[in-house]
Design a protein around this motif. Sequence first.
Motif, mmCIF file in Angstrom:
data_model
loop_
_atom_site.group_PDB
_atom_site.id
_atom_site.type_symbol
_atom_site.label_atom_id
_atom_site.label_comp_id
_atom_site.label_asym_id
_atom_site.label_seq_id
_atom_site.Cartn_x
_atom_site.Cartn_y
_atom_site.Cartn_z
ATOM 1 N N THR A 1 -1.254 8.088 -1.169
ATOM 2 C CA THR A 1 -1.343 7.959 -2.766
ATOM 3 C C THR A 1 -0.405 6.570 -2.825
ATOM 4 N N LEU A 2 -1.130 6.275 -4.337
ATOM 5 C CA LEU A 2 -0.582 5.245 -5.203
ATOM 6 C C LEU A 2 1.088 5.852 -5.112
ATOM 7 N N PRO A 3 1.763 4.843 -5.486
ATOM 8 C CA PRO A 3 3.604 5.168 -6.726
ATOM 9 C C PRO A 3 2.945 5.198 -7.683
#
Lengths: 338, 432, 410
Positions: free
Chosen positions: B16-18
């Motif tokens: 997942t994206l930060p």
Amino acid sequence: MKKSVIFGALTVAGLAAGAAAAGTLDDVKARGKLNCGVTTGLVGFAAPDANGNWDGFDVGVCRAVAAAVLGDANAVEFVPTTGKTRFTALASGEIDMLARNTTWTFSRDVDLKFTFVGVNYYDGQGFMVPAELGVSSAKELDGATVCIQTGTTTELNLADFFRANNISYEPVPIETNAEAQQQYLAGACDVYTTDASGLAATRATFEDPGAHVLLPEIISKEPLGPLVRHGDNNWGDVVRWSLNALITAEELGVTSANIAEMSAGTNNPEVNRLLGTEGSLGEMLGLSADWAKNAIMAGGNYGELFEKNIGENTPIGLARGLNAQWTDGGLIYSPPFR
Amino acid sequence: MSDQNANPYAFVRTETLPELPPPARETGAVKWMRENLFSSIPNGILTVLALYFIYLVLSSTLPWITGGIWTTSSLAECREVLNGKSAACFSVLTERWNQLLYGFKYPAEAYWRPNLALLLLLIAIAPVLFFDLPRKLLIFTAIYPFLAFWLIWGGTILAPIVALLGVVAGGVVFQLYGKNSFAVGFFGGIIAAFVVWWLGGALIPEGASENAMLSAVPSRDLGGFMLNMMLGVTCVSLSVPLGIALALGRQSNMPLIKGICVIFIEFVRGVPLITLLFVASVMLSYFFPPDSTVDLFLRVVIMITMFSAAYIAEVIRGGLAALPKGQYEAADSLGLDYAQAMRLIILPQALKISIPGIVNVAVGLFKDTTLVSVISMFDLVGMIRGPILASTEWNGVYWELLGFAALLFFVVCYGISQYSQWLERRLATDHR
Amino acid sequence: MTTLTDPPKESFRISMLIHDTRYRSLTFQAIAAALLALAIWYLGNNLIQNLRAAGLNISYSFLGEPAGYDINQRLVDYDSQSTHAKAALVGLLNTLLVAFLACVTATIFGVIAGVLRLSNNWIVSKLMAIYVEIFRNIPVLIWIIIIFTIMTAVLPGPRAFRGDNATSSMVLDLFAFTNRGIYIPMPWFESGLFASPTMNWVLVLAVLAGSWFATRRVSAWATHKQEDTGVRPKTIWINLAIWFVPVALLLMIMGLTWEVPALKGFNFKGGIKIGGPLIALWFALSIYTGAFIAENVRAGIQAVSKGQTEAASALGLRSGRVMNLVVLPQALRVIIPPLISQYLNITKNSSLAIAVGYADITATLGGITLNQTGRAIECVLLLMLFYLTASLLISMAMNLYNASVKLKER
């Protein structure tokens, strides 16, 4: 006294019982204290100082009476009264005498049933205006706003004066002297009116007394004196002659400084009668023989009281004027002690 | 999707994206300001106006307060030190501190007595205000009035002891006979108390007050903020029982008693306190026996107590009316008589609901004690308007004194009203 | 077999006076009556004895004598030769005047502060909370004195308007704000239809009342039309015309002019003067009581459940109409009863006029008249009678209104 303890237990704060039937003089003696009604604070006449001790010209009269009756000038309970409460306090027996720069008038004497025992200060109502207004007579005050301290004969005199001269004004009645001053100084009124002595006392406390002038008109007669209830003539006599003793003492040159040597006996029979070394005047009043001596020693004679509290060397700085002895062209005059 | 390779897309992110921080306008102080201060144009205008108002008030008062002078001994001297600057002369407070708090006549060496009485008051009142405290503390609350009377007025200790004994005797008689018949116990108790007071009063030797341990102080010498506190505390505590009696009387089905209570309550609530104080100062002395005088303090206590009793009675009546009728019927069906039903079932519940209302009446009454300055009693306001402003040293100091009085009252009243709100939350035992 | 028999006939015994509930209330009432009579006799007897001892009597004849003092704020003709009774009447009207004015403004302050305290603007709601707490927790007497002092100190005296280098000047050359009061222009008629100015104003009021009735008719007609056709005709312009055209015509015919206050001698002359003590007392009472009313208003609005607002919105009412038609009528039911007691408080607190020198009834009848005549008992009794009557009348009127807005339960 028994009764007071019982009631005290009953009511927590305490009822002070005094047998009215016996007469005020006996009450005072039994109580060991004189209850004297004074104002809530008018510098020079009666005001508590920073330590809570009452001081002033009227207070001096109270202390003299206490000294005459009880032999102790400090055996006085000062009861502060307002213009509203003073007469009820006296009529209901809460106080034994009232020395609260109260004007001797017909209706107070006759209708309210009080006995004025004499006059300790001849006053009159005056006006104070800021010097910058350039007013030199009260008759130029048409349309002015006038601050009055309520609870005195002041309102009536003022209404009469303006009506008689057919000029208009707007009265602003104020409850206390301090608030009236504040209004006057802020320019909410143009004129401040009360007894001339009060005006002088008030002006003395201003930041810049020179910026205010007293107008020459004195619009009323205000003989101020101590008063007692009608119907107790014996007590009335005690207060009347205590006051007269102070006046006579000044006239005869008896002062608190020389009273000790004078009471040893002098060549003047009236001084001797006054100080109790001759005759039995004290006994006739129901007091001790040295009653007048005590009264004079309490705060000095009339002149000394005047100089100490309101005289020219005090901040109030009143001249004797009408209140000089009759021998000096004033109105202060005591009947003879004989 | 078991076969990873069959993925038709060229790139698939496997982690997942930060988390990015939210946009600046949706976070922290900015978001809070957007939502709470500038949510709409009128709101924004209001905010700006409010900020300007606050700035005006602070910019005019703060320099005045911080530049205040605390050490001069008269207004003239203070003006000299200030040298034309506009700042406060707080030295009037330091110089007249004792007068403001105790009045000008209370003996200085006895200041510890009212202080101690105030401290003990806090202890005595605690079990009444906070139900969690041990009930045994109530014994001290019962003794407190007599102790405080002795501390403040001084004089012989026998008087409060006799008074206490009378109350105890009344209580004992009530315990003995009250079980059978409330009326017999009640009236018997009152008679017993009176007998003890009468006997005790006769036994106290004359002049016992003169050489007592604490020097006697006449009530005329009480003053300053102490007088406000004493009037407030005394009158509220006296008026609660009287208010309960009036409220019960107003609910009674006996027409005469109901009529008396209604007339009393409506009469007292219909006139301003100041006229009642006029009654105390100019009329009441005519109604006492000719050979006795009652001091002004007691007369004022009588009138203020009547005044607050009428208001408290209305609050309690509200509490009584709020109880469901079933409570009354249940008490009746248990066979309890009127006194028992009231004492055991009705009043405990009704009083509990009425406490916040009673506290509000108490705050109002405490504020109204300043009116005694109009009838020549030197309470805090009376001291300011009378002796202090009339004195030659401090003639012309208004803001400092009035501000001090306002602050003192605010602290006490705000404290009490916060307690009342806490109590309301505490008593709200229903589930919403 | 059982037969119903009458309960045994009890003969009356003395002990039943205490133990039988049927008779016990009689006993108690008899005791109460006896105690009451005893107390009245005791107090009355003391009064008579004390008065006799002091040689006084109770007499109201002083009311017919000339008062001898002047009053600066008066709504009816009065001078120092009028009677004490007239002075009391002047005071009475002044009390009612300041109480009425303060009730109106306190309600306005209270509603504004109460609504703003619920606003979602943080700083405004906090400011209102501070206002409410500060004013509720400091005695009204202190507030009256503070506000009077502020007014005296901050506003300039008329002297500041005088001279070439005057430090103050009139606002728009029409209004003068001084510490003696505020002077505003006074309208009057050059060619009134009646000789007396009062009648001319009555005529203006009558025309306004006529306009009011006409607009009511117009609204009724519009509602009727709406019921018939479903479309409400625009009435705003008609209504505005009905309100303004007749009265403007009348004022033009009568020659309306304004008398502007001007500095003459010691004071401003001409125009209408609203006295300083009146303003100070009015403002102090309004802002003090406003804090209490704000709390009542807040409680009232919060008492209306959120579902009501949501339901109204779901019906498609606009937010203004939600407030007018749904929330306020319900909140009003909660607000009115405490509002009544606040109005009573204002009336009673107006007696503190004594601290600022406003000539209300406590200052005339209970102040100067009492001081001058020394008739303490009579004056205080009359004073209490007046306040009692006023309180009862106000609470009666407001209770009638309350009954009309109350929830009608059938």
